[in-house]
Design an enzyme around this catalytic site. Structure first.
Site, PDB file in Angstrom:
ATOM      1  N   ARG A  77      -8.640  11.584   8.720  1.00 49.27           N
ATOM      2  CA  ARG A  77      -9.908  11.708   7.701  1.00 49.27           C
ATOM      3  C   ARG A  77     -10.869  10.625   7.838  1.00 49.27           C
ATOM      4  O   ARG A  77     -10.503   9.505   8.090  1.00 49.27           O
ATOM      5  CB  ARG A  77      -9.230  11.633   6.319  1.00 49.27           C
ATOM      6  CG  ARG A  77     -10.250  11.456   5.297  1.00 49.27           C
ATOM      7  CD  ARG A  77      -9.625  11.363   3.880  1.00 49.27           C
ATOM      8  NE  ARG A  77     -10.540  11.140   2.955  1.00 49.27           N
ATOM      9  CZ  ARG A  77     -10.789  10.182   2.101  1.00 49.27           C
ATOM     10  NH1 ARG A  77      -9.573   9.494   1.746  1.00 49.27           N
ATOM     11  NH2 ARG A  77     -11.788  10.422   1.316  1.00 49.27           N
ATOM     12  N   ASN A 294      -6.000   9.803  -4.078  1.00 53.48           N
ATOM     13  CA  ASN A 294      -5.640   8.390  -3.395  1.00 53.48           C
ATOM     14  C   ASN A 294      -4.833   7.566  -4.524  1.00 53.48           C
ATOM     15  O   ASN A 294      -5.268   7.667  -5.742  1.00 53.48           O
ATOM     16  CB  ASN A 294      -7.034   7.698  -3.360  1.00 53.48           C
ATOM     17  CG  ASN A 294      -7.703   8.278  -2.218  1.00 53.48           C
ATOM     18  OD1 ASN A 294      -7.406   9.260  -1.376  1.00 53.48           O
ATOM     19  ND2 ASN A 294      -8.998   7.768  -1.852  1.00 53.48           N
ATOM     20  N   GLU A 352      -5.321   9.417   0.468  1.00 50.09           N
ATOM     21  CA  GLU A 352      -5.121   7.847   0.945  1.00 50.09           C
ATOM     22  C   GLU A 352      -3.993   7.178   0.161  1.00 50.09           C
ATOM     23  O   GLU A 352      -3.925   7.465  -1.020  1.00 50.09           O
ATOM     24  CB  GLU A 352      -6.354   7.045   0.526  1.00 50.09           C
ATOM     25  CG  GLU A 352      -7.554   7.076   1.438  1.00 50.09           C
ATOM     26  CD  GLU A 352      -8.602   6.126   0.852  1.00 50.09           C
ATOM     27  OE1 GLU A 352      -8.504   5.019   0.199  1.00 50.09           O
ATOM     28  OE2 GLU A 352      -9.901   6.714   0.924  1.00 50.09           O
TER      29      GLU A 352
HETATM   30  C1  BGC Z   1     -11.209   3.381  -0.647  1.00 45.54           C
HETATM   31  C2  BGC Z   1     -11.153   2.780   0.635  1.00 45.54           C
HETATM   32  C3  BGC Z   1     -10.628   1.383   0.559  1.00 45.54           C
HETATM   33  C4  BGC Z   1      -9.019   1.516   0.153  1.00 45.54           C
HETATM   34  C5  BGC Z   1      -8.308   0.372   0.254  1.00 45.54           C
HETATM   35  C6  BGC Z   1      -9.800   3.241  -1.550  1.00 45.54           C
HETATM   36  O1  BGC Z   1     -10.165   3.098  -2.846  1.00 45.54           O
HETATM   37  O2  BGC Z   1     -11.367   4.715  -0.499  1.00 45.54           O
HETATM   38  O3  BGC Z   1     -12.397   2.880   1.068  1.00 45.54           O
HETATM   39  O4  BGC Z   1     -10.600   0.624   1.592  1.00 45.54           O
HETATM   40  O5  BGC Z   1      -9.207   2.067  -1.356  1.00 45.54           O
HETATM   41  O6  BGC Z   1      -8.643  -0.758  -0.910  1.00 45.54           O
END
Ligand code: BGC
Length: 447
Positions: A77, A294, A352
């Site tokens: 991604r 995420n 994520e």
């Molecule tokens: C974001 C990333 C960030 C990660 C770690 C997420 O909120 O999409 O860009 O690096 O968290 O903090």
């Protein structure tokens, strides 16, 4: 030791974002983005750094894709920098910028790695910010045009699209708390930005359907698993409020449930009403194909009558990670169960999840990031449990492939399973890289 097997066809990957890795900020036709502006203002970034060079990924595409292949990644991604392909956000197009993403996509496909493309991961073209950015309703048109360009140019090879990454973060932190670009602090502007972000998402989904390109599209939200600090009914109500102002604010409209009443009322009483116009909620609710999720931690919630929105974060009880939040391995499975129940069991990609572990190379050159391994193992165990319980999770993207520019924290927080030496740009796989490769190979995690 037991091996928790994931369903056949489950995909394992890693995630990144343009500004955090590409560098080459003035190369070819790339226009200025709000993160270029923000990072170059004194005092914004803890180590006074910026993404001018970052991981220099712009010049190292083949090497980086080879690295992904050596780890066995099945999907990757990444995000497109809007100002690389449309330097001013609208109008002129950069063929050189488009060619860069062509090279990346082709390199991934040549290695059998499925691309998952995020259209917006926070780097708004500065020219659009000068017109009000997300607070200007026209952003929905600008974003749909930009999305169309990407569908047109990459839609023959990219079959997984994410409209926005974490709208709550770039709208709230960018417009209310001001700790992220563009650094505004204004509740009404935050409300406008939040609604326009969702509207832009809906318009992009419509544009994707109209393009006739094959593939799937969804949104990625930022999430925290909210837990009650005690057993009282007041606290239980406070947890629901916390969910209203975070999860339900950005999931509700997308799933056709509208904005939570508590949020609408809060904004109205402060003369900061969300600028909803007739027809908007229908556009925002245009059906998507998956939900991008995420998650990094949990938060303990307590009631705070008469204060702010009526809930507060209670004191943490678990060990803290360098990011300041709790090491809470159960949070991923818990959240996935909650969101699946709340919204009718949508197909989910964990777009994520990862761990900040700042381990440096030891005398033997090895990077023993055992905190990452232990916690990620816990997250995956919880996720496995949620899948066993019927949640429809199909992929997991670890944040991140290699250490990169961590926004307001600059280079002080390392999230990579591969170490980046920012002086030499050498990439050194950490212990967790081999551990993750093994998970991919076995489609399972040992606990
Ligand atoms: C974001 C990333 C960030 C990660 C770690 C997420 O909120 O999409 O860009 O690096 O968290 O903090």
């Amino acid at each position: 030791m037991a091996l928790l097997k994931f369903p056949d066809g489950f995909q394992w990957g890693a995630a990144s974002a343009a500004y955090q890795i590409e560098g080459a900020h003035e190369e070819d036709d790339r226009g200025v983005s709000i993160w270029d502006t923000f990072t170059h203002q004194p005092g914004r970034i803890v180590d006074q750094s910026n993404g001018d060079v970052a991981c220099d990924h712009y010049h190292r595409v083949q090497q980086d894709v080879d690295l992904m292949a050596s780890l066995g990644l099945q999907t990757y991604r990444f995000s497109v920098a809007w100002s690389r392909v449309m330097p001013f956000g609208k109008g002129a197009i950069s063929e050189k910028g488009l060619a860069f993403y062509d090279r990346l996509i082709d390199a991934l496909l040549a290695k059998g790695i499925q691309p998952a493309l995020t259209l917006y991961h926070w780097d708004l073209p500065q020219s659009l910010q000068d017109l009000g950015g997300w607070t200007n309703r026209s952003i929905a048109d600008w974003f749909a045009d930009y999305a169309n360009l990407c569908f047109e140019r990459f839609g023959d090879r990219v079959a997984r699209w994410i409209t926005l990454n974490e709208p709550i973060i770039f709208t709230e932190f960018g417009h209310r708390t001001g700790v992220m670009a563009p650094g505004i602090r204004d509740l009404a502007l935050y409300g406008r930005a939040a609604h326009h972000a969702l509207l832009a998402h809906g318009r992009a989904v419509q544009a994707f359907r109209a393009s006739g390109k094959p593939g799937e599209i969804g949104i990625t939200n930022a999430n925290t698993s909210y837990e009650a600090a005690d057993d009282s009914p007041e606290t239980a109500a406070a947890v629901e409020l916390a969910r209203d102002f975070d999860s339900r604010l950005f999931h509700g409209p997308v799933f056709g449930k509208g904005y939570p009443q508590s949020v609408l009322a809060f904004h109205e009483t402060r003369h900061a009403a969300l600028p909803v116009e007739p027809g908007d909620m229908e556009i925002i609710a245009t059906p998507t194909d998956f939900l991008g999720t995420n998650l990094y931690s949990r938060a303990l919630i307590e009631a705070a009558p008469g204060r702010g929105v009526g809930f507060a974060h209670a004191a943490p009880r678990l060990p803290l990670l360098p990011m300041g939040y709790e090491a809470a391995p159960h949070a991923l499975g818990d959240f996935v169960r909650w969101v699946s129940k709340e919204y009718g069991n949508p197909k989910i990609y964990i777009t994520e999840n990862g761990v900040c572990d700042n381990s440096e190379p030891g005398p033997d050159g090895q990077i023993n990031d055992s905190t990452r391994i232990e916690l990620l193992g816990g997250f995956l165990k919880g996720l496995h449990g949620a899948i066993e319980a019927g949640c429809d999770v199909r992929a997991f993207y670890q944040w991140s492939l290699y250490d990169n520019f961590e926004w307001a924290f600059g280079y002080t927080k390392r999230f990579g399973m591969v170490y980046t030496d920012f002086e030499t740009q050498k990439r050194i796989p950490k212990m967790s890289a081999a551990w993750y490769s093994d998970i991919i190979r076995r489609n399972g995690v040992e606990v």
